[in-house]
Scaffold this motif. Structure first.
Motif, mmCIF file in Angstrom:
data_model
loop_
_atom_site.group_PDB
_atom_site.id
_atom_site.type_symbol
_atom_site.label_atom_id
_atom_site.label_comp_id
_atom_site.label_asym_id
_atom_site.label_seq_id
_atom_site.Cartn_x
_atom_site.Cartn_y
_atom_site.Cartn_z
ATOM 1 N N GLN A 85 -2.319 1.779 -0.973
ATOM 2 C CA GLN A 85 -2.170 3.071 -0.315
ATOM 3 C C GLN A 85 -2.153 2.957 1.203
ATOM 4 O O GLN A 85 -2.008 3.962 1.898
ATOM 5 N N ARG A 86 -2.281 1.751 1.735
ATOM 6 C CA ARG A 86 -2.397 1.568 3.172
ATOM 7 C C ARG A 86 -1.166 2.124 3.910
ATOM 8 O O ARG A 86 -1.281 2.783 4.942
ATOM 9 N N ALA A 87 0.034 1.844 3.391
ATOM 10 C CA ALA A 87 1.257 2.275 4.086
ATOM 11 C C ALA A 87 1.351 3.791 4.154
ATOM 12 O O ALA A 87 1.759 4.352 5.181
ATOM 13 N N LEU A 88 0.974 4.479 3.081
ATOM 14 C CA LEU A 88 1.068 5.941 3.083
ATOM 15 C C LEU A 88 0.115 6.543 4.106
ATOM 16 O O LEU A 88 0.479 7.457 4.854
ATOM 17 N N VAL A 89 -1.118 6.041 4.173
ATOM 18 C CA VAL A 89 -2.085 6.563 5.135
ATOM 19 C C VAL A 89 -1.638 6.240 6.560
ATOM 20 O O VAL A 89 -1.719 7.084 7.463
ATOM 21 N N ALA A 90 -1.150 5.012 6.779
ATOM 22 C CA ALA A 90 -0.733 4.605 8.119
ATOM 23 C C ALA A 90 0.437 5.439 8.635
ATOM 24 O O ALA A 90 0.553 5.698 9.837
ATOM 25 N N ASN A 91 1.328 5.866 7.728
ATOM 26 C CA ASN A 91 2.540 6.575 8.143
ATOM 27 C C ASN A 91 2.424 8.090 8.028
ATOM 28 O O ASN A 91 3.416 8.802 8.217
ATOM 29 N N THR A 92 1.225 8.593 7.709
ATOM 30 C CA THR A 92 1.086 10.023 7.423
ATOM 31 C C THR A 92 1.534 10.898 8.592
ATOM 32 O O THR A 92 2.320 11.843 8.419
ATOM 33 N N LEU A 93 1.041 10.622 9.779
ATOM 34 C CA LEU A 93 1.398 11.468 10.922
ATOM 35 C C LEU A 93 2.895 11.396 11.218
ATOM 36 O O LEU A 93 3.532 12.415 11.531
ATOM 37 N N ALA A 109 8.434 8.250 -0.991
ATOM 38 C CA ALA A 109 8.493 7.668 -2.334
ATOM 39 C C ALA A 109 8.127 6.195 -2.305
ATOM 40 O O ALA A 109 7.409 5.697 -3.187
ATOM 41 N N PHE A 110 8.604 5.490 -1.289
ATOM 42 C CA PHE A 110 8.276 4.063 -1.171
ATOM 43 C C PHE A 110 6.800 3.863 -0.848
ATOM 44 O O PHE A 110 6.114 3.030 -1.457
ATOM 45 N N ASN A 111 6.266 4.636 0.093
ATOM 46 C CA ASN A 111 4.867 4.467 0.479
ATOM 47 C C ASN A 111 3.909 4.862 -0.635
ATOM 48 O O ASN A 111 2.827 4.285 -0.760
ATOM 49 N N ALA A 112 4.272 5.860 -1.436
ATOM 50 C CA ALA A 112 3.375 6.343 -2.484
ATOM 51 C C ALA A 112 3.433 5.506 -3.747
ATOM 52 O O ALA A 112 2.537 5.590 -4.585
ATOM 53 N N SER A 113 4.487 4.701 -3.900
ATOM 54 C CA SER A 113 4.632 3.946 -5.150
ATOM 55 C C SER A 113 4.820 2.453 -4.945
ATOM 56 O O SER A 113 4.546 1.663 -5.853
ATOM 57 N N GLY A 114 5.318 2.050 -3.774
ATOM 58 C CA GLY A 114 5.620 0.639 -3.577
ATOM 59 C C GLY A 114 6.973 0.233 -4.111
ATOM 60 O O GLY A 114 7.360 -0.931 -3.978
ATOM 61 N N TRP A 115 7.711 1.169 -4.716
ATOM 62 C CA TRP A 115 9.047 0.866 -5.230
ATOM 63 C C TRP A 115 10.096 1.207 -4.161
ATOM 64 O O TRP A 115 10.047 2.292 -3.568
ATOM 65 N N PRO A 116 11.071 0.339 -3.929
ATOM 66 C CA PRO A 116 12.184 0.703 -3.035
ATOM 67 C C PRO A 116 12.888 1.952 -3.564
ATOM 68 O O PRO A 116 13.056 2.120 -4.772
ATOM 69 N N ALA A 117 13.279 2.817 -2.648
ATOM 70 C CA ALA A 117 13.800 4.127 -3.055
ATOM 71 C C ALA A 117 15.023 4.497 -2.237
ATOM 72 O O ALA A 117 15.236 4.008 -1.125
#
Length: 700
Positions: A85-93, A109-117
């Motif tokens: 979940q680090r990427a989603l929190v880091a990119n939230t703002l 979608a990528f940050n919340a799942s780790g799947w390329p989207a």
């Protein structure tokens, strides 16, 4: 300042130092223990500063930093390196500033799942009568049948053709004004960056396969990172199989640019991202302009391999710029054109041309980190280190290295010749090459580990025979073995981690008696596991094993897929899929939890297993229908297939979310795909524009 035993001991009066030396150094030993605990405390204090920042904090602290930003709680996905979940929190703002835009939905979608989207607004693809003041020239009602690449992309993530409106809800119906599609790639691309050898077709010179096991398999794109959050994914940014047409167009454009002396539009062969595939003929690299994309399939279904198509010996490209001469490829007469087929993974040389050695670098698709490959085999968390895929660095008497460079041995055979019985020996394979070898190892009172260097994938072709005594221990890590592992007589332990044993070659077989043998498989792909007599214990975790035949032996299975039959003395199983009958001798011992077990099986007591749960208290006709409904179905089951034993999206939710942690049963439980899909749905509520509906569409 370094707080160690020497520092503390030097602060004592000389009288105590001399008396301690006379009495055996017990005080110094105590100070060593104190210093070790002091170092732990020192590291923890230093870690406190790093835990203030999302980029460097421990994974367990990411949700707490997320709470400070008001990030909605997501389902925990722990224990897998595939997602955090680090990427989603880091990119939230950053995402909130662009809330409601298409590029943000794709990044989310990528940050919340780790799947390329890739995000697609389906109203852009609707066939409409256009206003003369707002024409969209790219949106034509009838697609151009002569544009082969556009036809290949229809109904996919990169489709540009116009469609009639669909009134069904997503994901069944896509093309409507309010619909936004999030295409997700569940398969990962594993790049083999070493120069692995390509096997030649027997008795047919000039024909090779990329796969070192000689199988036909699709080559995958190595995804390039996107430059900014405002960039929408393109084919080079996702791990999809390489298209013949797309690669052909790029190589043609490259040759045309060389003729016209212009800058080529590179994607797959971009210098910054690295070439998507590389070939060396007899040690000399083949430049991209000398590669030709061909359909190298046989000319008919029953044709022999010698009917592969061959590339021409020379290709002439005319200039499109006035005054420029035409060029012949290859431009160097000492080189040759090379035909490649990314769909079948084949290589062909022009007629009459041969090469003694062909080496390749490429990427393959696979769902996750099992079976050995160019991935990180270290534990996903610090608490997992002891159970990771690396066995080296544990006090071996002898350490040997196979590969290139000073001090390295050229082959595994040369290293095995130096192994001495009675020693603890580590052989590290720092190579991606293949080697044909069939050793007979007789190692009483020994411990031998053959381990691939992290992110390497060496291939051994042949059977490995092992004999020893009640103290013999043997380990394989990160190895692909195109053969059997044959165990004979008494042994103490055989430990396989992140290994791939070609299922069709026979798997693991033990003969003789070994009442103390413990056989362990972790993150492996293996053929049948068989034993003539009882073994002390057999354990398999996060693996695909063809079948088990272990009379009177204790078997423990966690998060495994077993397509064949299972026979053992005792069974303890959890979160696993059994594709055929399970026959256990002692049903009073053990337990089967959160598993799919065929109804005709004889097992210990079951807890929340399928189809038992769905057929409970139903009439026979309804029970039979429900049993069929929850039967697992797989996308592909061939060892060379990229979606190896991946559950289809149509599999019943009781299987896809039936494990004790809410993930799927079977080997891919580690990927936590159900939680990752739920994370996307939950995160979309905050970022989706009012009136729009988003749906998740799995590409593979």
């Amino acid at each position: 300042m370094s707080l160690d035993a020497d520092f503390l001991f030097s602060r004592l009066p000389a009288f105590y130092q001399s008396r301690d030396a006379e009495q055996g150094g017990s005080l110094r030993a105590l100070l060593t223990v104190i210093a070790a605990q002091g170092a732990v405390l020192d590291d923890d204090i230093a870690r406190l500063y790093e835990n203030w920042f999302i980029e460097t904090c421990d994974e367990s602290l990411v949700p707490y930093i997320g709470d400070l930003l008001g990030v909605r709680g997501l389902y925990s996905v722990a224990g897998t390196p595939a997602f955090g979940q680090r990427a989603l929190v880091a990119n939230t703002l950053r995402l909130r500033r662009r809330k409601g835009t298409l590029s943000v939905l794709e990044e989310l979608a990528f940050n919340a799942s780790g799947w390329p989207a890739r995000a697609v607004e389906f109203f852009q693809l609707l066939a409409t009568t256009q206003h003369v003041n707002h024409t969209r020239t790219a949106n034509v009602r009838t697609p151009d049948l002569r544009h082969a690449l556009a036809m290949e992309r229809i109904d996919g993530a990169f489709d540009r053709a116009a469609h009639t409106a669909e009134l069904r809800a997503l994901p069944g119906g896509r093309y409507n004004i309010a619909n936004v599609g999030l295409y997700l790639w569940r398969l990962s691309a594993f790049a083999l960056q070493g120069r692995g050898s390509a096997p030649a077709e027997a008795a047919h010179a000039g024909r090779f396969r990329f796969d070192p096991l000689g199988r036909d398999m699709a080559l995958f794109n190595r995804p390039r990172a996107e430059d900014s959050v405002g960039h929408l994914a393109e084919p080079v940014n996702v791990p999809e199989p390489i298209s013949r047409r797309l690669l052909h167009d790029e190589l043609n454009a490259l040759r045309q640019a060389l003729v016209d002396d212009t800058d080529p539009p590179l994607g797959y062969f971009d210098a910054d991202g690295g070439a998507v595939l590389r070939i060396w003929l007899d040690g000399e690299a083949v430049p991209p302009e000398n590669m030709l994309v061909c359909n190298l399939s046989a000319r008919s279904d029953d044709a022999a391999p010698h009917d592969w198509r061959r590339p021409p010996a020379q290709l002439t490209v005319a200039a499109r710029v006035a005054g420029r001469p035409e060029l012949d490829f290859p431009r160097d007469s000492a080189r040759m054109l090379v035909g490649i087929d990314p769909v079948l993974g084949r290589i062909a040389l022009p007629a009459g041309k041969v090469a003694a050695k062909v080496e390749v670098a490429y990427a393959v698709g696979f769902p996750g980190d099992i079976g050995g490959g160019p991935y990180d085999r270290r534990g996903a968390r610090r608490v997992d280190e002891d159970g990771s895929g690396l066995l080296g660095g544990r006090g071996f008497d002898v350490a040997l290295r196979v590969g290139a460079g000073a001090g390295a041995l050229p082959t595994l055979a040369a290293a095995l010749a130096l192994v001495v019985a009675g020693k603890r020996t580590l052989i590290e394979l720092d190579t991606d090459a293949s080697e044909a070898i069939s050793p007979m190892l007789v190692l009483p009172e020994s411990y031998l580990v053959i381990e691939a260097r992290n992110r390497r994938r060496p291939v051994l072709i042949g059977d490995i025979h092992l004999q020893g005594n009640g103290t013999t221990r043997f380990g394989l890590s990160g190895i692909t073995l195109d053969g059997q592992l044959l165990l004979d007589g008494p042994l103490r332990e055989v430990d396989l981690r992140h290994c791939g044993l070609t299922p069709a070659r026979g798997g693991i077989a033990h003969t003789g008696s070994a009442p103390e043998l413990q056989l362990v498989l972790s993150h492996c792909v293996c053929g049948p596991v068989r034993a003539q007599n009882a073994l002390a214990a057999v354990a398999a975790g996060d693996s695909v094993v063809a079948s088990f035949d272990l009379p009177r032996s204790a078997l423990r299975i966690e998060r495994c897929t077993v397509p064949g039959t299972t026979a053992a003395g005792e069974l303890a199983a959890g979160n696993s899929l059994f594709g055929a009958r399970v026959s256990i001798e002692r049903t009073q011992q053990g337990c089967v939890r959160f598993c799919y077990v065929p109804q005709s099986s004889q097992t210990p007591r079951r807890h929340r297993c399928q189809p038992d749960l769905v057929v409970k208290d139903l009439a026979p006709a309804l029970a039979a229908a429900e049993a069929v409904r929850v039967r697992p179905s797989f996308t592909q089951v061939g060892y060379a297939d990229p979606a190896y034993f991946q559950l289809t999206s149509g599999t019943a939710s009781e299987i896809r979310r039936g494990a004790d942690d809410g993930a799927e049963m079977g080997v891919w439980n580690m990927l936590k795909q159900a939680q990752r899909e739920a994370n996307i749905t939950q995160a979309l509520d905050e970022y989706l524009r009012f009136g729009l509906e988003a749906g998740v569409i799995f590409v593979n």
